[in-house]
Design an enzyme around this catalytic site. Structure first.
Site, PDB file in Angstrom:
ATOM      1  N   GLU A  51    -100.057 -41.254   1.071  1.00 28.17           N
ATOM      2  CA  GLU A  51    -100.575 -41.653   2.382  1.00 28.17           C
ATOM      3  C   GLU A  51    -101.055 -43.104   2.335  1.00 28.17           C
ATOM      4  OE1 GLU A  51    -104.127 -39.532   3.362  1.00 28.17           O
ATOM      5  OE2 GLU A  51    -104.547 -40.824   5.079  1.00 28.17           O
ATOM      6  N   ASP A  55     -99.321 -45.735   4.815  1.00 29.30           N
ATOM      7  CA  ASP A  55    -100.101 -46.461   5.811  1.00 29.30           C
ATOM      8  C   ASP A  55     -99.647 -47.924   5.876  1.00 29.30           C
ATOM      9  OD1 ASP A  55    -102.654 -46.979   7.450  1.00 29.30           O
ATOM     10  OD2 ASP A  55    -102.946 -48.295   5.732  1.00 29.30           O
ATOM     11  N   ASP A 123    -101.815 -37.926   8.516  1.00 32.81           N
ATOM     12  CA  ASP A 123    -101.879 -38.246   7.087  1.00 32.81           C
ATOM     13  C   ASP A 123    -100.587 -37.853   6.383  1.00 32.81           C
ATOM     14  OD1 ASP A 123    -104.455 -39.036   7.576  1.00 32.81           O
ATOM     15  OD2 ASP A 123    -105.420 -37.314   6.630  1.00 32.81           O
ATOM     16  N   GLU A 126     -97.756 -40.197   7.276  1.00 35.93           N
ATOM     17  CA  GLU A 126     -97.814 -41.452   6.508  1.00 35.93           C
ATOM     18  C   GLU A 126     -97.330 -41.212   5.077  1.00 35.93           C
ATOM     19  OE1 GLU A 126    -101.362 -43.999   8.659  1.00 35.93           O
ATOM     20  OE2 GLU A 126    -101.907 -42.675   7.015  1.00 35.93           O
TER      21      GLU A 126
END
Lengths: 245, 245
Positions: A51, A55, A123, A126
């Site tokens: 994650e 991101d 989450d 990502e």
């Protein structure tokens, strides 16, 4: 290349096909497995690290698309649009549109936590991007299917009048929710203006408060611009369902 | 492919060689030219858009390196390390080590502004990364020379005891409890410096936020010191049994 159990891999192939990718693409199945493992299932082998990578991946893709589409655009506007594109709200909606929750390993208490759903969906989404990026060290497994969604959302933000008038939108929200009006406090950045490097865009700093709670902060070349920036930050934050976490 | 004037391109080739890249690499010279043009030279054709892209590029490379080097690492620690890697301080030092200022088109008042130098060097460095990324749509023109610097700095941060402090502790706590990272907002206390009572230890004020909640405030002689003080206040308050009072 490390892999994952055949049954799990068969399941994950279905997701890959849903994304419009080939099941023969050079995918790190071990990472994809990890990306779709919630921390409630394993405290150590879960999606958190991926994650973190993902991101950055979605932020980069959003920046590249904004640069390609409007190379003379204002960085301030790009920044506002990107904050919507990479928001939990948007990423969770995308995850949901691909039925990501069906592929996610998570504990029963988490699955029934509908309030938290948006957060773990975003989450995991990502983390999925992180796993796909690390499979090829570029965006080739991501752009083909994600780009159209991001471009469509960016266009929606550009043309949505709500996003053109955050002060009004914020006021409506605080009125409706707390029967109170937001209060703006503006300061002129005195010393900044004496510096040669001083950016005209940072002459004023505005804070927007609701009673004793600071909702947002913004800067601008005028009082109005700074207030608008503060309202925008506050409004986008309040729209996030995680606002009260 | 668009280009830039031959003389400028000859100059930019020298920079490319300094980075250890081949002058025959598939470089978008027009973008490289733009990346090294300060807004004081041109209000419309300057590095701002590429800086927006490059900021995401360096964040992604840092995330990838942390993931590759320590796949079981704590995301809180990664985040603390990355914030140092992508800081203006670090990027400006890297820019300076390659003599980037010699290739940058900027107005005379900016060149003589030594206080602002760190900021524009870091911005131009990010823009350079943006131009190199967009030249190939991957990190192939960036990793070969930037990776060793980032890995060395990451190791330095890991072993520096000043980073083993309240900031790291606070980050671990917010990650574990809310799966979110704290956010620092720092302001230079401009007005304070004009007052007789002003103490150098109060030059900067940092606030540490978790989403819309202010966790702590701290002051210090540097940004780092102010952030550390804010983190300490927040961490001690959160550990107190009165935390939710």
């Amino acid at each position: 290349m490390p892999s994952c159990p055949p049954q799990r891999q068969r399941q994950l192939k279905k997701l890959i096909l849903r994304l419009g990718l080939s099941a023969n693409a050079p995918i790190r199945w071990d990472l994809l497995d990890l990306a779709l493992t919630h921390p409630s299932t394993s405290g150590s082998d879960n999606y958190e690290q991926l994650e973190f990578v993902g991101d950055s991946v979605v932020r980069l893709l959003a920046a590249v698309l904004l640069q390609e589409g409007d190379a003379q655009g204002s960085v301030g506007e790009w920044s506002a649009i990107r904050s919507v594109l990479v928001s939990d709200l948007n990423l969770a909606a995308l995850a949901s549109s691909y039925g990501l929750e069906r592929f996610l390993l998570l504990g029963p208490s988490t699955r029934n936590d509908h309030r938290g759903q948006e957060s773990w969906l975003a989450d995991a989404f990502e983390a999925l991007l992180g796993a796909l990026y690390l499979s090829t060290s570029d965006l080739s497994l991501i752009r083909p299917w994600l780009q159209p969604h991001l471009l469509q959302k960016a266009e929606q933000v550009r043309t949505d009048p709500t996003y053109q008038n955050y002060k009004a939108a914020l006021q409506q929200w605080t009125q409706a929710t707390y029967q109170k009006l937001p209060e703006y406090r503006v300061q002129e950045n005195q010393t900044a203006s004496q510096q040669p490097e001083y950016s005209i865009d940072e002459r004023f700093t505005a804070e927007v408060w609701l009673q004793d709670q600071l909702l947002g902060v913004g800067k601008g070349h005028s009082i109005k611009a700074a207030e608008k920036a503060a309202a925008q930050e506050a409004f986008l934050r309040l729209q996030s369902p995680l606002a009260d976490a």
